[in-house]
Enzyme design. Sequence first.
Site, short mmCIF file in Angstrom:
data_model
loop_
_atom_site.label_atom_id
_atom_site.label_comp_id
_atom_site.label_asym_id
_atom_site.label_seq_id
_atom_site.Cartn_x
_atom_site.Cartn_y
_atom_site.Cartn_z
N LYS A 109 -16.95 -0.77 9.79
CA LYS A 109 -16.86 0.07 8.59
C LYS A 109 -17.48 1.41 8.91
O LYS A 109 -18.36 1.50 9.78
CB LYS A 109 -17.62 -0.58 7.43
CG LYS A 109 -17.13 -0.12 6.07
CD LYS A 109 -15.84 -0.82 5.69
CE LYS A 109 -15.33 -0.41 4.34
NZ LYS A 109 -14.20 -1.25 3.93
P1 NAD Z 1 -10.44 4.75 -4.24
O1 NAD Z 1 -11.41 5.83 -3.90
O2 NAD Z 1 -9.00 4.99 -4.01
O3 NAD Z 1 -10.64 4.35 -5.78
C1 NAD Z 1 -11.88 4.02 -6.33
C2 NAD Z 1 -11.69 4.00 -7.84
O4 NAD Z 1 -12.88 3.52 -8.46
C3 NAD Z 1 -11.40 5.37 -8.45
O5 NAD Z 1 -10.43 5.23 -9.45
C4 NAD Z 1 -12.75 5.75 -9.07
O6 NAD Z 1 -12.60 6.66 -10.17
C5 NAD Z 1 -13.20 4.38 -9.53
N1 NAD Z 1 -14.61 4.30 -9.84
C6 NAD Z 1 -15.67 4.78 -9.14
N2 NAD Z 1 -16.81 4.51 -9.79
C7 NAD Z 1 -16.47 3.83 -10.91
C8 NAD Z 1 -17.18 3.27 -11.99
N3 NAD Z 1 -18.50 3.35 -12.04
N4 NAD Z 1 -16.49 2.65 -12.98
C9 NAD Z 1 -15.14 2.55 -12.95
N5 NAD Z 1 -14.41 3.06 -11.94
C10 NAD Z 1 -15.07 3.70 -10.94
O7 NAD Z 1 -10.94 3.43 -3.47
P2 NAD Z 1 -10.08 2.14 -3.08
O8 NAD Z 1 -9.54 2.35 -1.72
O9 NAD Z 1 -9.18 1.80 -4.21
O10 NAD Z 1 -11.24 1.05 -2.94
C11 NAD Z 1 -11.79 0.38 -4.08
C12 NAD Z 1 -12.53 -0.86 -3.59
O11 NAD Z 1 -11.63 -1.70 -2.88
C13 NAD Z 1 -13.70 -0.60 -2.65
O12 NAD Z 1 -14.68 -1.59 -2.84
C14 NAD Z 1 -13.08 -0.79 -1.28
O13 NAD Z 1 -14.02 -1.11 -0.28
C15 NAD Z 1 -12.15 -1.94 -1.57
N6 NAD Z 1 -11.04 -2.09 -0.63
C16 NAD Z 1 -10.14 -1.09 -0.42
C17 NAD Z 1 -9.08 -1.33 0.45
C18 NAD Z 1 -7.99 -0.31 0.66
O14 NAD Z 1 -7.01 -0.64 1.34
N7 NAD Z 1 -8.08 0.89 0.13
C19 NAD Z 1 -8.96 -2.54 1.11
C20 NAD Z 1 -9.90 -3.54 0.87
C21 NAD Z 1 -10.94 -3.30 -0.02
#
Ligand code: NAD
Length: 420
Positions: A109
């Site tokens: 990561k």
């Molecule tokens: P992203 O940056 O695209 O989206 C994050 C979202 O969370 C945004 O809409 C943001 O406004 C929202 N957010 C932030 N703080 C918040 C709060 N306090 N309350 C409500 N919403 C809030 O990120 P992502 O890629 O969608 O990742 C989200 C989660 O999924 C993370 O934990 C990440 O590690 C996990 N993840 C992502 C992927 C991927 O392929 N992108 C894969 C596995 C896991």
Amino acid sequence: MKEELLKDPVFGMAAEQFDRVADFLELSQRVRERCKWPKRLITVSLPVTMDDGRTEVFFGYRVQHHLSRGPVKGGLRFHPKVNVGEVAALAMWMNWKCALMGLPYGGGKGGITCNPREMSMGEQERLTRRFAQEICPFIGPEIDVMAPDVGTTAQHMAWILDTYSTREGRFVPEIITGKPVELQGSEGRTQATGHGVAFLATRALNKLSVPVIGASAIVQGFGNVGSYAVETMSSYGMKVRGVSDVTGAVWNLEGLDALALRAYVAEHGGVKGFPGGEEIDPDEMLLQECDVLVPAALERVITAEIAPKLKCKVLAEGANGPTTPEADAIMEERGDIFLIPDVLCNAGGVTVSYFEWVQNLQRFSWTKQEVLSKLETKLNEAFENLLLFCGERKCDHRLGALATGVETVAKVKQTRGLFP
Ligand code: NAD
């Protein structure tokens, strides 16, 4: 270093989960110690010229938990709260996830402490390229392959690809995944994580004999994972009643219009003010009655305080580490919530990243339909295996999922032996 890492609450949580699993598996001290701690923790300082002419130094991290089963794989996060402990925890979870899914990777990561919402695209590009340049000696298609995470997109991956390829003097698409399709990114990668979350939620509903059509859902986070989970669940005929993001939360009992919401967010930067629903308090939203609750934002949001008040049938963990161990214990005692643990629930992203890497290495590409159907096959297999494992070994879903991953890594460590 061990003490430093354990002081971080997110790493502390990952370590606590690991210890519980190691006890359950009765791992020997020798293997336990080797599985728990990260192999490489890399910190780089990143001087960047800002738009106003100032030079600002940011800090970036890359943690490679172990390389015993192949290159490490894992996202790169841009967020103001990123620190080395959090990155190390996320790298550790990636290990168990890759092993659980049968992918030939270790966990990695990365993160940069910054607020992309307050940076121009030019500043983000200079920061990303500087990070890529500093980290180049430590990565490679057979060593460490990054992907997007919170705050980063396919565009950031394209800048990393370009920086690495320029340095190598040749086009190296297999250095990174989650890149744009025109740079040999995989069809289906953008929606893969959210699609997987939605697909597994329907598998859980099937097990509970709740009809998918008309089932209700609430999603926290409307970024990459959350937005595609909303879109896919809506396409299955489910009603997504509530969605929140960093700007606020919207609610519609009859179901929000997923495509209209995406268009609104693209224009206004968040869900707040979406005319297709009413405003609701984001914390209250999590406690409303629904069939499926999807935390898809950040870690440690389902706490001991809110776990007793949840009114969902399925908790589908789109985010990494959204539930604290204390909340886990409460839900285990309640026994009325079907948990799809993060290491399985959001594994769609890394699985299609693996497909992308394989396609790149072969210089061959698959259609979106092929990708999503291969993804569903893999997720379904892991889901059924998990239920089997939990039934046979009498454990909860979190423990079962982590134990499957840890056991695989432990066997590899044991078989390879300790050199010298
Ligand atoms: P992203 O940056 O695209 O989206 C994050 C979202 O969370 C945004 O809409 C943001 O406004 C929202 N957010 C932030 N703080 C918040 C709060 N306090 N309350 C409500 N919403 C809030 O990120 P992502 O890629 O969608 O990742 C989200 C989660 O999924 C993370 O934990 C990440 O590690 C996990 N993840 C992502 C992927 C991927 O392929 N992108 C894969 C596995 C896991």
